[in-house]
Motif scaffolding. Sequence first.
Motif, PDB file in Angstrom:
ATOM      1  N   SER A 202       0.832  -1.208   0.000  1.00 21.13           N
ATOM      2  CA  SER A 202       0.000   0.000   0.000  1.00 21.13           C
ATOM      3  C   SER A 202       0.860   1.249   0.000  1.00 21.13           C
ATOM      4  O   SER A 202       0.578   2.218  -0.720  1.00 21.13           O
ATOM      5  CB  SER A 202      -0.933  -0.005   1.217  1.00 21.13           C
ATOM      6  N   LEU A 203       1.911   1.238   0.824  1.00 23.28           N
ATOM      7  CA  LEU A 203       2.832   2.382   0.849  1.00 23.28           C
ATOM      8  C   LEU A 203       3.574   2.507  -0.463  1.00 23.28           C
ATOM      9  O   LEU A 203       3.769   3.614  -0.987  1.00 23.28           O
ATOM     10  CB  LEU A 203       3.814   2.219   2.008  1.00 23.28           C
ATOM     11  N   PHE A 204       3.993   1.382  -1.049  1.00 24.08           N
ATOM     12  CA  PHE A 204       4.682   1.395  -2.341  1.00 24.08           C
ATOM     13  C   PHE A 204       3.804   2.066  -3.390  1.00 24.08           C
ATOM     14  O   PHE A 204       4.270   2.936  -4.148  1.00 24.08           O
ATOM     15  CB  PHE A 204       5.020  -0.039  -2.749  1.00 24.08           C
ATOM     16  N   ASP A 205       2.529   1.676  -3.445  1.00 26.54           N
ATOM     17  CA  ASP A 205       1.617   2.247  -4.437  1.00 26.54           C
ATOM     18  C   ASP A 205       1.329   3.718  -4.142  1.00 26.54           C
ATOM     19  O   ASP A 205       1.248   4.545  -5.059  1.00 26.54           O
ATOM     20  CB  ASP A 205       0.312   1.452  -4.459  1.00 26.54           C
ATOM     21  N   TYR A 206       1.172   4.056  -2.863  1.00 31.04           N
ATOM     22  CA  TYR A 206       0.908   5.449  -2.497  1.00 31.04           C
ATOM     23  C   TYR A 206       2.086   6.336  -2.924  1.00 31.04           C
ATOM     24  O   TYR A 206       1.890   7.417  -3.489  1.00 31.04           O
ATOM     25  CB  TYR A 206       0.684   5.555  -0.988  1.00 31.04           C
ATOM     26  N   CYS A 207       3.306   5.858  -2.663  1.00 25.94           N
ATOM     27  CA  CYS A 207       4.496   6.662  -2.972  1.00 25.94           C
ATOM     28  C   CYS A 207       4.744   6.765  -4.469  1.00 25.94           C
ATOM     29  O   CYS A 207       5.491   7.644  -4.913  1.00 25.94           O
ATOM     30  CB  CYS A 207       5.717   6.081  -2.264  1.00 25.94           C
ATOM     31  N   ARG A 208       4.149   5.873  -5.238  1.00 26.66           N
ATOM     32  CA  ARG A 208       4.269   5.984  -6.689  1.00 26.66           C
ATOM     33  C   ARG A 208       3.520   7.206  -7.199  1.00 26.66           C
ATOM     34  O   ARG A 208       3.875   7.793  -8.223  1.00 26.66           O
ATOM     35  CB  ARG A 208       3.745   4.712  -7.350  1.00 26.66           C
ATOM     36  N   MET A 209       2.480   7.635  -6.475  1.00 29.57           N
ATOM     37  CA  MET A 209       1.665   8.766  -6.888  1.00 29.57           C
ATOM     38  C   MET A 209       1.953  10.029  -6.083  1.00 29.57           C
ATOM     39  O   MET A 209       1.564  11.122  -6.478  1.00 29.57           O
ATOM     40  CB  MET A 209       0.182   8.414  -6.736  1.00 29.57           C
ATOM     41  N   HIS A 210       2.632   9.882  -4.943  1.00 32.91           N
ATOM     42  CA  HIS A 210       2.935  11.020  -4.082  1.00 32.91           C
ATOM     43  C   HIS A 210       4.433  11.008  -3.738  1.00 32.91           C
ATOM     44  O   HIS A 210       5.061   9.967  -3.722  1.00 32.91           O
ATOM     45  CB  HIS A 210       2.118  10.961  -2.789  1.00 32.91           C
ATOM     46  N   MET A 211       4.973  12.172  -3.452  1.00 32.48           N
ATOM     47  CA  MET A 211       6.383  12.272  -3.092  1.00 32.48           C
ATOM     48  C   MET A 211       6.573  11.777  -1.662  1.00 32.48           C
ATOM     49  O   MET A 211       6.045  12.364  -0.721  1.00 32.48           O
ATOM     50  CB  MET A 211       6.873  13.717  -3.222  1.00 32.48           C
ATOM     51  N   CYS A 212       7.334  10.683  -1.501  1.00 34.73           N
ATOM     52  CA  CYS A 212       7.612  10.130  -0.174  1.00 34.73           C
ATOM     53  C   CYS A 212       9.087  10.331   0.157  1.00 34.73           C
ATOM     54  O   CYS A 212       9.966   9.977  -0.639  1.00 34.73           O
ATOM     55  CB  CYS A 212       7.259   8.651  -0.113  1.00 34.73           C
ATOM     56  N   HIS A 213       9.342  10.879   1.317  1.00 33.34           N
ATOM     57  CA  HIS A 213      10.697  11.212   1.768  1.00 33.34           C
ATOM     58  C   HIS A 213      10.837  10.700   3.197  1.00 33.34           C
ATOM     59  O   HIS A 213      10.352  11.336   4.137  1.00 33.34           O
ATOM     60  CB  HIS A 213      10.885  12.733   1.689  1.00 33.34           C
ATOM     61  N   CYS A 214      11.442   9.527   3.364  1.00 25.24           N
ATOM     62  CA  CYS A 214      11.498   8.912   4.689  1.00 25.24           C
ATOM     63  C   CYS A 214      12.710   7.991   4.785  1.00 25.24           C
ATOM     64  O   CYS A 214      13.418   7.767   3.801  1.00 25.24           O
ATOM     65  CB  CYS A 214      10.208   8.151   4.987  1.00 25.24           C
ATOM     66  N   THR A 215      12.952   7.462   5.975  1.00 23.99           N
ATOM     67  CA  THR A 215      14.095   6.583   6.220  1.00 23.99           C
ATOM     68  C   THR A 215      13.717   5.168   5.800  1.00 23.99           C
ATOM     69  O   THR A 215      13.091   4.419   6.552  1.00 23.99           O
ATOM     70  CB  THR A 215      14.508   6.631   7.700  1.00 23.99           C
ATOM     71  N   ASN A 216      14.111   4.818   4.596  1.00 23.80           N
ATOM     72  CA  ASN A 216      13.717   3.568   3.943  1.00 23.80           C
ATOM     73  C   ASN A 216      14.548   2.409   4.494  1.00 23.80           C
ATOM     74  O   ASN A 216      15.785   2.441   4.455  1.00 23.80           O
ATOM     75  CB  ASN A 216      13.932   3.717   2.435  1.00 23.80           C
ATOM     76  N   VAL A 217      13.887   1.382   5.002  1.00 27.23           N
ATOM     77  CA  VAL A 217      14.567   0.247   5.641  1.00 27.23           C
ATOM     78  C   VAL A 217      13.959  -1.053   5.138  1.00 27.23           C
ATOM     79  O   VAL A 217      12.743  -1.141   4.923  1.00 27.23           O
ATOM     80  CB  VAL A 217      14.440   0.313   7.180  1.00 27.23           C
ATOM     81  N   ILE A 218      14.805  -2.052   4.931  1.00 26.92           N
ATOM     82  CA  ILE A 218      14.344  -3.417   4.701  1.00 26.92           C
ATOM     83  C   ILE A 218      14.961  -4.285   5.795  1.00 26.92           C
ATOM     84  O   ILE A 218      16.168  -4.218   6.046  1.00 26.92           O
ATOM     85  CB  ILE A 218      14.728  -3.925   3.289  1.00 26.92           C
ATOM     86  N   LYS A 219      14.134  -5.057   6.491  1.00 25.82           N
ATOM     87  CA  LYS A 219      14.591  -5.848   7.632  1.00 25.82           C
ATOM     88  C   LYS A 219      14.736  -7.307   7.220  1.00 25.82           C
ATOM     89  O   LYS A 219      13.799  -7.912   6.682  1.00 25.82           O
ATOM     90  CB  LYS A 219      13.612  -5.720   8.798  1.00 25.82           C
ATOM     91  N   LEU A 220      15.918  -7.877   7.515  1.00 31.62           N
ATOM     92  CA  LEU A 220      16.224  -9.256   7.175  1.00 31.62           C
ATOM     93  C   LEU A 220      16.520 -10.058   8.436  1.00 31.62           C
ATOM     94  O   LEU A 220      17.045  -9.522   9.412  1.00 31.62           O
ATOM     95  CB  LEU A 220      17.430  -9.321   6.229  1.00 31.62           C
ATOM     96  N   LYS A 221      16.208 -11.334   8.382  1.00 36.18           N
ATOM     97  CA  LYS A 221      16.475 -12.222   9.507  1.00 36.18           C
ATOM     98  C   LYS A 221      17.874 -12.813   9.390  1.00 36.18           C
ATOM     99  O   LYS A 221      18.338 -13.136   8.300  1.00 36.18           O
ATOM    100  CB  LYS A 221      15.431 -13.335   9.551  1.00 36.18           C
ATOM    101  N   ILE A 222      18.541 -12.938  10.510  1.00 37.76           N
ATOM    102  CA  ILE A 222      19.882 -13.504  10.530  1.00 37.76           C
ATOM    103  C   ILE A 222      19.827 -14.966  10.090  1.00 37.76           C
ATOM    104  O   ILE A 222      19.020 -15.755  10.596  1.00 37.76           O
ATOM    105  CB  ILE A 222      20.510 -13.398  11.931  1.00 37.76           C
ATOM    106  N   GLY A 223      20.706 -15.324   9.127  1.00 40.12           N
ATOM    107  CA  GLY A 223      20.835 -16.715   8.718  1.00 40.12           C
ATOM    108  C   GLY A 223      19.823 -17.193   7.705  1.00 40.12           C
ATOM    109  O   GLY A 223      19.884 -18.360   7.285  1.00 40.12           O
ATOM    110  N   LYS A 224      18.881 -16.352   7.288  1.00 40.13           N
ATOM    111  CA  LYS A 224      17.901 -16.718   6.272  1.00 40.13           C
ATOM    112  C   LYS A 224      18.397 -16.265   4.896  1.00 40.13           C
ATOM    113  O   LYS A 224      18.800 -15.115   4.717  1.00 40.13           O
ATOM    114  CB  LYS A 224      16.543 -16.087   6.566  1.00 40.13           C
ATOM    115  N   VAL A 225      18.381 -17.166   3.922  1.00 42.02           N
ATOM    116  CA  VAL A 225      18.891 -16.841   2.592  1.00 42.02           C
ATOM    117  C   VAL A 225      17.942 -15.860   1.905  1.00 42.02           C
ATOM    118  O   VAL A 225      16.732 -16.097   1.818  1.00 42.02           O
ATOM    119  CB  VAL A 225      19.058 -18.108   1.740  1.00 42.02           C
ATOM    120  N   VAL A 226      18.525 -14.759   1.416  1.00 41.29           N
ATOM    121  CA  VAL A 226      17.756 -13.682   0.786  1.00 41.29           C
ATOM    122  C   VAL A 226      18.113 -13.602  -0.695  1.00 41.29           C
ATOM    123  O   VAL A 226      19.289 -13.669  -1.068  1.00 41.29           O
ATOM    124  CB  VAL A 226      18.056 -12.327   1.460  1.00 41.29           C
ATOM    125  N   GLU A 227      17.105 -13.472  -1.530  1.00 48.93           N
ATOM    126  CA  GLU A 227      17.323 -13.154  -2.938  1.00 48.93           C
ATOM    127  C   GLU A 227      16.661 -11.820  -3.221  1.00 48.93           C
ATOM    128  O   GLU A 227      15.497 -11.598  -2.873  1.00 48.93           O
ATOM    129  CB  GLU A 227      16.773 -14.226  -3.861  1.00 48.93           C
TER     130      GLU A 227
END
Length: 528
Positions: free
Chosen positions: A380-405
């Motif tokens: 929802s935030l992704f779609d909202y920011c596509r239409m509006h200017m979003c300026h914030c501290t962008n973070v992606i949270k990952l779990k330790i030891g889990k393989v990420v692609e």
Amino acid sequence: MAERVCHGDTIRVKVNNQLADGGDIAIHWHGIHQFQTVWMDGVAMITQCPIPFATSFVYKFVADPPGTHWWHSHTGVQRGEGMYGPLIVRSPKTIESNSNLYDVDILDHVMIIYDWTSNLVFDNYVSSITGALTYQHTLSILINGKGRNSQYYYYDEANDKDVYTPRSVFEVEEGLRYRMRIINSAFGDCNVQITIEDHPMTIIATDGYEIHPVTVDSLIVVPGERFDIVIEASLKPSSYCIYLNPVPNILCETNSSAILKYRSAEIVDLNCDLGYRGKTVFTSMQIHNINEDLNRDDYYTFNDTQSYEPVDPDLENVDEMYYMTTDWVIFHFSSNSQNSTNHTYPRMQINNVEFKLPEKPFISSLDTNVDICQPGVNSSLFDYCRMHMCHCTNVIKLKIGKVVELVLFDTMNVAPHPMHMHGQSFRVLAQEATDSHLTLDDVKELDKQGKINRIPVERSVIKDTMNLPKNGYAVIRWKPENPGYWFFHCHVDYHGLGGMTIVVQVGDDDEIPKPPKDFPSCGPWSPD
């Protein structure tokens, strides 16, 4: 300051801030993983408070992993004004896979590339965010602080000759094989193709990790990236041109050169303006219609080699998968009420968000929350920011030891993006440029149809800086095992500073190592 240490050494560097402008500073150790010492990563307002003027800060960390790395300021545009240098972490030749390919490995043969400009870089940056292209200011590509652009010289009337700036000279001895370490520290969009006249180069490592050797005539290095090559001094003792040419040149309209000199030969002031590129090229860039852009039929990529590092069996399967976009938004505005002067204001984004530094560093705020946004997992935030200017501290949270692609794709369609990740390295499974404008739905559908082809993990290379093709995609995979708050950003600083940045948080807050109790803190304050 060029530094060479041994793998596993403890590095201790005291930074005394005496900057003439009274500004703050923080030093990042590009390529060093900072395992269990995230507060030494040197990113202002993420892993530490910037070092105030007239004070000092001591960095102390373990030199790991081995390889060709570098240090640079991670505050504002200071790197673009020359605040950088090599950091070479040596390992014993007895444990290197490619040690039999070279005889000599010394600091004199480290090449650090830089895009020098006539203006202050801050002025260039201001121009770039108001619509002026950065290459209009670039005069020359430098190697180790020296370079030559044939357009700029002065006429020495007394001696009746044109005088040019000096070039770096790399001295070799006939019959020996030399390991040369190449670092692209460019601030702007300068992807540099390096060719050493009549001397093929064998590529043996990238971003600190050894690879199966590939021998070519030339090599393209993108900003933030490092390569180790071997050349053999097997020709007639003389002086030879080292050519530096931009690819594509519309982003960095200049070239330069250095000299390879045999020790027993006289130095010769060569004309290296022809820009010879050789017949074969190794490139980490993927360009649509690459044969036309490089004027080559024989080019090699990471698909033509692989890392010597053993593959963690866990990497065969993916636990968490994410899609990530790079994009920009262009605002149009006028400088006065009569609208007589129109300007553009481009803002760079990841996942439709322009990155905003937090009011206080993550690492010194473990007991209090930092206000963040997560458009990568919040559709929802992704779609909202596509239409509006979003300026914030962008973070992606990952779990330790889990393989990420992570599937990255560019929707900006202006330039490639050398994406650098702090605190960890990853396997590169795919890179591809396309001739169509991609959307998130397009990429997901391509992936669903099996049209994003991944090479087997055991055939991949390990990197910390990966070039995301213009209007294309890349796939990286790794197992996050180093808890911390790690910057992931475009290393073209006009893009990174402009908002093309995200924080990769590995582990929950209570799993991330805490800094010393007296670690400096900073942030907003009010008497009320």
